[in-house]
Design a protein around this motif. Structure first.
Motif, short mmCIF file in Angstrom:
data_model
loop_
_atom_site.label_atom_id
_atom_site.label_comp_id
_atom_site.label_asym_id
_atom_site.label_seq_id
_atom_site.Cartn_x
_atom_site.Cartn_y
_atom_site.Cartn_z
N ILE A 141 2.97 -1.72 -6.29
CA ILE A 141 2.27 -2.25 -4.90
C ILE A 141 3.74 -2.76 -3.84
O ILE A 141 4.00 -2.99 -3.08
CB ILE A 141 1.41 -3.28 -4.92
N LYS A 142 4.70 -4.02 -5.35
CA LYS A 142 5.37 -4.46 -4.17
C LYS A 142 6.81 -3.63 -3.92
O LYS A 142 7.71 -3.67 -2.69
CB LYS A 142 6.65 -5.06 -5.79
N LYS A 143 7.11 -2.58 -4.75
CA LYS A 143 7.66 -1.32 -3.99
C LYS A 143 7.74 -0.81 -2.70
O LYS A 143 8.16 -0.19 -1.74
CB LYS A 143 8.02 -0.16 -5.67
N ASP A 144 6.12 -0.76 -2.89
CA ASP A 144 5.53 0.46 -1.14
C ASP A 144 5.33 -0.92 -0.47
O ASP A 144 6.08 -0.68 0.47
CB ASP A 144 3.77 0.15 -1.39
N LYS A 145 5.62 -2.18 -0.49
CA LYS A 145 5.56 -3.31 0.49
C LYS A 145 7.11 -3.49 0.59
O LYS A 145 7.31 -3.61 2.03
CB LYS A 145 5.11 -4.17 -0.15
N ASN A 150 -5.21 -2.95 -22.65
CA ASN A 150 -4.52 -2.33 -20.93
C ASN A 150 -3.66 -3.27 -20.01
O ASN A 150 -3.54 -2.98 -18.71
CB ASN A 150 -5.79 -1.92 -20.10
N LEU A 151 -2.72 -3.83 -20.87
CA LEU A 151 -2.15 -5.36 -19.94
C LEU A 151 -0.45 -4.42 -19.11
O LEU A 151 -0.60 -4.76 -18.53
CB LEU A 151 -2.24 -6.63 -20.68
N PRO A 152 -0.62 -3.80 -20.41
CA PRO A 152 0.86 -3.46 -19.64
C PRO A 152 0.36 -2.40 -18.97
O PRO A 152 1.74 -2.60 -17.93
CB PRO A 152 0.99 -2.76 -21.22
N PHE A 153 -0.52 -1.85 -17.86
CA PHE A 153 -1.11 -0.83 -17.42
C PHE A 153 -1.36 -1.85 -15.80
O PHE A 153 -0.26 -1.33 -15.06
CB PHE A 153 -1.78 0.43 -17.87
N ALA A 154 -1.73 -2.59 -15.90
CA ALA A 154 -1.43 -3.63 -15.12
C ALA A 154 -0.46 -4.17 -14.78
O ALA A 154 -0.28 -4.33 -13.00
CB ALA A 154 -2.85 -5.01 -15.78
N ASP A 155 1.11 -4.31 -15.40
CA ASP A 155 2.12 -4.44 -14.46
C ASP A 155 2.93 -3.53 -14.06
O ASP A 155 3.24 -3.60 -12.99
CB ASP A 155 3.15 -5.24 -15.50
#
Length: 57
Positions: free
Chosen positions: A50-54, A39-44
């Protein structure tokens, strides 16, 4: 020792190593680690969202 005997011993050693890796990979106690790694690729993707929303705020 002739070349045939050395080849046979090498084949047996490689087969034992292969069987050990297969046993390790399919043992039940490693399932959680492998699921987390899968599941690591999905965590990225979550971090990028989140960065895009900020940036949009």
């Amino acid at each position: 020792m002739n070349q045939g005997l050395i080849g046979t011993i090498f084949t047996i050693v490689v087969f034992i190593c292969f069987a050990g890796v297969v046993w390790w990979a399919f043992s039940g106690r490693n399932k959680k680690k492998f699921d987390d790694a899968a599941n690591l690729p999905f965590a990225d993707e979550d971090k990028e969202r989140i960065k895009k929303d900020k940036r949009e705020s």
